[in-house]
Design a protein around this motif. Structure first.
Motif, PDB file in Angstrom:
ATOM      1  N   HIS A  75       0.805  -1.209  -0.135  1.00  0.00           N
ATOM      2  CA  HIS A  75       0.118  -0.055  -0.046  1.00  0.00           C
ATOM      3  C   HIS A  75       0.831   1.260  -0.073  1.00  0.00           C
ATOM      4  O   HIS A  75       0.466   2.278  -0.592  1.00  0.00           O
ATOM      5  N   GLU A  81       2.102   1.639  -3.592  1.00  0.00           N
ATOM      6  CA  GLU A  81       1.121   2.294  -4.212  1.00  0.00           C
ATOM      7  C   GLU A  81       1.029   3.894  -4.288  1.00  0.00           C
ATOM      8  O   GLU A  81       0.600   4.439  -5.040  1.00  0.00           O
ATOM      9  N   ASP A  82       0.962   4.175  -2.801  1.00  0.00           N
ATOM     10  CA  ASP A  82       0.931   5.543  -2.461  1.00  0.00           C
ATOM     11  C   ASP A  82       1.882   6.354  -2.963  1.00  0.00           C
ATOM     12  O   ASP A  82       1.781   7.544  -3.440  1.00  0.00           O
ATOM     13  N   ARG A  85       1.298   6.774  -6.633  1.00  0.00           N
ATOM     14  CA  ARG A  85       0.217   7.733  -6.897  1.00  0.00           C
ATOM     15  C   ARG A  85       0.757   9.229  -6.560  1.00  0.00           C
ATOM     16  O   ARG A  85       0.221  10.209  -7.157  1.00  0.00           O
ATOM     17  N   GLN A 104      -2.118  12.189  -5.823  1.00  0.00           N
ATOM     18  CA  GLN A 104      -2.516  12.663  -4.152  1.00  0.00           C
ATOM     19  C   GLN A 104      -1.272  13.453  -3.876  1.00  0.00           C
ATOM     20  O   GLN A 104      -0.001  13.152  -4.155  1.00  0.00           O
ATOM     21  N   LEU A 125       1.715  10.934   1.655  1.00  0.00           N
ATOM     22  CA  LEU A 125       1.632   9.671   1.871  1.00  0.00           C
ATOM     23  C   LEU A 125       0.314   9.275   2.892  1.00  0.00           C
ATOM     24  O   LEU A 125       0.258  10.322   3.824  1.00  0.00           O
ATOM     25  N   ASN A 126      -0.415   8.200   2.650  1.00  0.00           N
ATOM     26  CA  ASN A 126      -1.489   7.843   3.579  1.00  0.00           C
ATOM     27  C   ASN A 126      -0.782   7.690   5.089  1.00  0.00           C
ATOM     28  O   ASN A 126      -0.161   6.716   5.174  1.00  0.00           O
TER      29      ASN A 126
END
Length: 440
Positions: free
Chosen positions: A186, A189-190, A193, A199, A202-203
């Motif tokens: 994940h 993937e962040d 993106r 985005q 980062l999340n």
């Protein structure tokens, strides 16, 4: 610099090695337990056999020849070796036991006995008779080779079960590794993106182990974004200011025709160019303010003393006093230029407004690095406190300056996630408190 191994491969490598070690430990521990259980079972069985043989002898009171016949029947039935010791010193034994073994048995005390014979061994139980019996003891022995053949199946079963457990353990290690490292996918993937502009950050919702790293990375992104915004704003302001100044000067020059500019025009142009030069210097200095830098440290006490030395020359009639319990080599994670700029503007502001004394206090608190600059000037009202942080704002036009000092301090604090508070000092002047938090 050597390339880092994959976490999954590293975990699997160590998992296989530790699983094999675990497999060996299980196998040998189970083997030991099986042997102990087998010995206990054998002892119990031999105890029953000896008790049965002893009961027959005590009830029938056989002659030595009859005892020999009984021993032969027991040998044929149980495939064990029997030794009967008579109190007169004679020994009656089965035919499957030699003289060496007989001598060893006769020296053994009553109880569970073990006799080594090369590759094989004898295990048995020796029990004594009462004083009223003509017999001294009876011993029943069984060969270990036969026991080994009977227990080989159990060992093979144990080996197969241990191998199956090893496979299950490796599967669990692999599954655990995959599930534990799945959040990395994940994060990757962040990152993709983020690079594609889908985005901005980062999340932060990540495993605890990765949370500090993501937080630092997002802080770097925030800092870079602020720098970019600052430079764009300064460049836009600078472009507008230069165009305006040039247009004004060109308008004066174009209106004079072939005549030289008047004195008023020259004074206006000179003042205009001075303002332009001053603004350029300020904006260029602002463009150099770096904000928080990862891995950068500075010495606050040393910087404060250096700035005070400069201020004492600018304001020779003012007294600058520093109060701190921190050592001179105390370091703080901050860009040196930022902290020097912050001290310079705070102390210059105090020097302009104070009557005679400026007190500087530096301490480390639970909130971070705290800097206080207090003067004995007229002070700042709560209404004016927010106004002085606006760029170009000045409370008293009769005091020299451009109204930029506290605005610069405010921007430095914004870049370093700090805060500033303005209140009254003990002498009735202004007390400016700056708090720089610990880096996350």
């Amino acid at each position: 610099m050597t390339a880092q191994k994959s976490i999954r491969k590293t975990v699997l490598q160590y998992g296989i090695a530790f699983s094999l070690l675990y497999f060996l430990l299980i196998f040998f521990s189970h083997t030991y337990v099986i042997e102990q259980l087998s010995n206990e079972s054998r002892k119990h069985r031999l105890d029953k056999e000896v008790e049965s043989f002893q009961t027959i002898i005590e009830n029938e009171v056989p002659t030595p020849d009859e005892i020999g016949s009984m021993i032969d029947r027991f040998q044929l039935l149980l495939e064990h070796a029997l030794v009967v010791e008579v109190k007169d010193g004679s020994i009656i034994a089965s035919s499957n036991i030699d003289q060496t073994t007989l001598r060893m048995v006769s020296r053994k005390p009553a109880g569970f006995v073990e006799i080594s014979q090369g590759a094989d061994g004898l295990l048995g139980l020796k029990r004594g008779f009462g004083i009223d019996s003509p017999l001294s003891s009876v011993t029943i022995l069984e060969m270990e080779s036969g026991l080994a053949e009977r227990s080989s199946g159990a060992h093979l079963t144990l080996l197969a079960a241990s191998a199956l457990l090893l496979v299950v353990l490796l599967a669990l290690v692999g599954t655990t590794t995959y599930l534990a490292l799945k959040p990395i996918e994940h994060i990757k993937e962040d990152m993709r993106r983020l690079q594609s502009g889908k985005q901005p950050r980062l999340n932060p919702d990540a495993p605890e182990e990765f949370s500090p790293l993501i937080k630092q990375f997002n802080n770097l992104l925030e800092l870079a974004s602020r720098r970019l915004d600052r430079h764009r704003r300064l460049n836009s302001d600078l472009s507008h200011m230069v165009k305006t100044s040039i247009s004004a000067n060109l308008a004066i020059l174009s209106d004079t025709g072939s005549l030289p500019p008047s004195r008023d025009d020259i004074e206006f142009m000179t003042s205009n160019l001075k303002d332009l030069s001053r603004s350029l210097n300020y904006r260029m200095s602002k463009a150099d303010i770096s904000g928080r830098q990862m891995g950068q440290t500075c010495l606050p006490i040393e910087i404060a003393n250096n700035v005070i030395s400069v201020m004492e020359k600018i304001f020779p009639d003012k007294s600058f006093r520093i109060n701190t319990s921190l050592p001179n080599n105390f370091s703080w994670p901050m860009e040196r230029q930022d902290l020097s700029e912050l001290f310079g503007n705070l102390l210059e502001n105090g020097g302009k407004w104070s009557q005679a004394e400026i007190d500087v206090s530096i301490s480390q608190t639970d909130s971070g690095l705290t800097i206080e600059v207090a003067d004995d000037g007229p002070g700042i009202t709560p209404e004016a406190a927010s106004k002085v942080m606006d760029r170009g704002s000045r409370l008293d036009e009769t005091v020299s300056g451009f109204g930029l000092g506290l605005s610069i301090v405010s921007e430095i604090l914004e870049d370093n996630f700090g805060r500033m508070n303005i209140g009254p000092s003990e002498t009735g002047g202004a007390r400016i408190t700056v708090v720089l938090p610990f880096p996350e």
